[in-house]
Design a protein around this motif. Sequence first.
Motif, PDB file in Angstrom:
ATOM      1  N   GLU A 145       0.829  -1.198   0.000  1.00 43.28           N
ATOM      2  CA  GLU A 145       0.000   0.000   0.000  1.00 43.28           C
ATOM      3  C   GLU A 145       0.870   1.258   0.000  1.00 43.28           C
ATOM      4  O   GLU A 145       0.545   2.248  -0.672  1.00 43.28           O
ATOM      5  N   ARG A 148       2.096   2.003  -3.474  1.00 41.17           N
ATOM      6  CA  ARG A 148       1.063   2.669  -4.280  1.00 41.17           C
ATOM      7  C   ARG A 148       0.993   4.153  -3.939  1.00 41.17           C
ATOM      8  O   ARG A 148       0.818   5.000  -4.819  1.00 41.17           O
ATOM      9  N   ARG A 158      -1.872   4.834 -12.933  1.00 40.61           N
ATOM     10  CA  ARG A 158      -1.991   3.375 -12.831  1.00 40.61           C
ATOM     11  C   ARG A 158      -1.723   2.729 -14.186  1.00 40.61           C
ATOM     12  O   ARG A 158      -2.112   3.255 -15.227  1.00 40.61           O
TER      13      ARG A 158
END
Length: 335
Positions: A145, A148, A158
């Motif tokens: 996470e 990201r 993305r």
Amino acid sequence: MVTSGHQGTVCRDGNPTVLPVVHNWSLLNVARVIRAILKCKPDIVHFQFPTNGYFDVLVPILGVLPKGPKVVVTMHEPLSVKPSRLPWVFRPIRNWLSIASADAIIVVAQSYAEFLHGVSERMRRIPCELIPIASNIPVSQLSTEAVREVRRQLGIPRGTLVLTYFGFVHARKGFDQVLDLIKILEQRKVAAVILVLGELLGRDPYQKDLLDRISNDPVLRSAVKVLGYLDSDAIADHLAVSDACVLPFVDGVHPKRGSFLAALDQGIFIVTTSDPPKGYIADENVYYAKQGDIDAMALAVQRHAAPRRSAASHPVRTWEAVAQEHLRLFKRLLQ
């Protein structure tokens, strides 16, 4: 040595004693260094090469002293033949006298040991220990996470392939080939960005040409993100963020390349160069291309680029391990 409890004359309370006697490498100063060594009476004197400063005399002198210390020499660079200025003097490699006079030799790559053993019978009799170095960059602790989130902060959409380049930007590192690779990926409809973990300031003609090329090309202008100087933790995290690290060394990778070791420890896919090219080595997660073969590098990125492997899936070499291997060698010499 300190953390292992091996404290002695030059290491008290975790602080090494520095003897400020090396003002330069003149012959007069060499005598000063020898006097300091004899006064200290060490069990072992460890020399780190390469250097042309020792004049090939310090190690031979220490080697012939009665009850002198054991002498260890580390060779950090690939060895090469260097003919003597005097044709009747045998000196096949740089620092030959120092190497031939040592009680033990440490090399950072197996190929260095193989070269030494091929020089003479004398070289084959000297104990030679392979002790590779470790990376100065820690292993990133970023979660999936967190990875990201870093990508989001960098403004990376993305589905975009994230490549990294870590190290100084100069011709021998082949950064111009990284730009060529980005262009090839763009032609193949692969969206990619390259995070440059280093400075690109136009300080020399090579960097100026690179900056001109980037500024005049819309694709490169959008894809190249120069992050500049970063501390070691930030370098580790940005390497961990990438799908692939691209290191197209002009002269091929070797075991002392800090940028390669840093990327290897992160568990990310690496594209680099070697002679001969070895292709994809799954256990290492590294593709070794022929120097200058940018098409092969781009294809390798397309095939193998992926989020990094878990830390448990690959061994990480530490400086503690390096120190322990040195200590084991020193103990054997003193037995």
